[in-house]
Scaffold this active site. Structure first.
Site, short mmCIF file in Angstrom:
data_model
loop_
_atom_site.label_atom_id
_atom_site.label_comp_id
_atom_site.label_asym_id
_atom_site.label_seq_id
_atom_site.Cartn_x
_atom_site.Cartn_y
_atom_site.Cartn_z
N ASP A 93 25.38 -49.12 6.13
CA ASP A 93 24.00 -49.00 5.66
C ASP A 93 23.03 -49.06 6.83
O ASP A 93 23.33 -49.61 7.89
CB ASP A 93 23.68 -50.09 4.63
CG ASP A 93 23.80 -51.50 5.19
OD1 ASP A 93 24.78 -51.77 5.92
OD2 ASP A 93 22.92 -52.33 4.91
N GLU A 154 24.80 -54.94 4.98
CA GLU A 154 24.53 -55.87 6.08
C GLU A 154 23.05 -55.97 6.40
O GLU A 154 22.55 -57.05 6.75
CB GLU A 154 25.31 -55.44 7.33
CG GLU A 154 25.33 -56.47 8.46
CD GLU A 154 24.12 -56.42 9.37
OE1 GLU A 154 23.88 -57.41 10.11
OE2 GLU A 154 23.39 -55.40 9.37
#
Length: 385
Positions: A93, A154
């Site tokens: 991400d 994350e």
């Protein structure tokens, strides 16, 4: 006890570490935009990554996303899974919103390749995958099994992947984190713990002009809270407290009934964490009739440099010297998934690409770092035992 294979073992053809080949692979990942809050895009890249493992001797496990986040992907080597092995942590991400690639398209200018998330951390995630592919191609098997976990959240603190990371981390002998290198290629052997808190303040509304004596201002109390929080900063100890969001009130002629703040805490040690989390959660109102409620916690524990982590770093440093570059370690204030494993498993972070501009409109990796950093991961796979 840590054991390392000799640094002259298991040499592989240089053809596997052709810079252009690696860069082409990274480009495919970068050109699929993956904001954390757009799980369908993250899953699109997860599917590509899974497909790129199909011809490797690995088993794949895909963990369905929850709470608005994308899936996680676990690739396990078919060998070495009966004993503690190597865990590689990567996130796919990014912080950049959808469409940002139009502002920051993939391009190469000199030694820099640009693109959303290319430095933090698609470049690092890809070179770890490429190193595994090179390992499998030469017909040898690493002394230890390898498990590569690709996560989807994350950048928002790993709320849906933390349990998975901690579980896999406790099973591993070594953890390698492919976050980007720091300050010219430095490896990370320590990170501050990260705490996040919300402050809710409830006062008493009143007409600010005709009945000010009836009011109890939540905003004024927020000012007291902010001063208390900012007063906790201690740069000599490495403790930082930042009030990053503050708001309150409804109109200028109304004594504000409510106010709110969001707070970031960074601490270098567990002792500091215990002290300052307690201080923040213990904040109280200085104004009669006004209440202060604080919620939150340490969402990433401190990553302190352990003896095991130091030994792992010294081994990586020797490998880097063999490859032809100097590996220097550093401590950083930013958190990563390595914070979840360092307390119980030898962890080495910052193994990704070198570059600059994480989270910005000029994010870039240095092309010259690709082959050496991929080789380092490959040699770690080959020599850790």
């Amino acid at each position: 006890m840590m054991q390392f294979e000799g640094t002259d073992a298991f040499m592989t053809s240089a053809n596997w570490f052709d810079t252009q080949t690696i860069l082409d692979g990274i480009r495919r990942w970068v050109e699929i935009e993956t904001p954390t809050d757009t799980p369908e895009q993250v899953n699109r890249l997860m599917s590509l990554v899974a497909e790129q493992h199909r011809d490797l001797p690995v088993t794949l496990e895909r963990v369905a996303g929850i709470d608005g986040c994308g899936d996680h992907l676990i690739a396990r080597s078919t060998w070495g899974q009966d004993q503690p092995g190597i865990l590689v942590l990567s996130h796919l991400d990014t912080v950049h919103p959808m469409g940002f690639i139009e502002r920051l398209p993939f391009k190469v200018e000199g030694d820099s390749a640009f693109g959303p998330g290319i430095y933090d951390m698609k470049g690092g995630a890809y070179i770890a995958h490429h190193a595994l592919r090179a390992l499998c191609a030469d017909g040898n098997r690493s002394p230890l099994g390898i498990t590569h976990v690709f996560t989807s959240d994350e950048e928002i603190g790993s709320p849906t992947s933390r349990a998975l990371i901690e579980k896999e981390g406790r099973k591993a002998k070594y953890v390698l984190v492919t976050e980007p290198a720091r300050e010219g290629g430095k490896i990370v052997t320590g990170r501050k713990g990260v705490g996040r808190f919300r402050v809710f303040i409830k006062g008493v509304p009143a007409h600010a002009g005709t009945r000010p004596q009836d009011g109890r201002s939540a905003v004024r109390e927020l000012a007291n809270v902010i001063l208390a929080l900012e007063g906790m900063n201690d740069l000599n100890r490495g403790v930082t407290v930042n009030v990053g969001v503050a708001r309150g009130g409804t109109r200028p002629n109304v004594t504000p009934e409510e106010a709110y703040a969001e707070v970031d805490l960074r601490v270098p040690s567990f002792a500091d964490a215990e002290e300052f989390v307690g201080k923040i959660l213990g904040l109280t109102s200085k104004t009669e009739g006004v209440t202060v409620t604080v919620t939150g916690e340490l969402n990433r524990p401190p990553y302190e440099k352990s003896n095991a982590g130091a030994s792992l770093y010294e081994h990586a440093k020797a490998l880097a010297t063999e490859i032809g570059f100097e590996l220097i370690d550093t401590h950083t204030g930013g958190g990563s998934d390595g914070n979840f494993t360092a307390a119980h498993t030898a962890t080495l972070d910052g193994l990704g690409v070198d570059g600059k501009g994480a989270h910005t409109h000029y994010e870039q990796l240095y092309v010259s770092s690709l082959a050496p950093r991929a080789r380092l991961l490959h040699r770690l796979y080959q020599t850790l035992r």
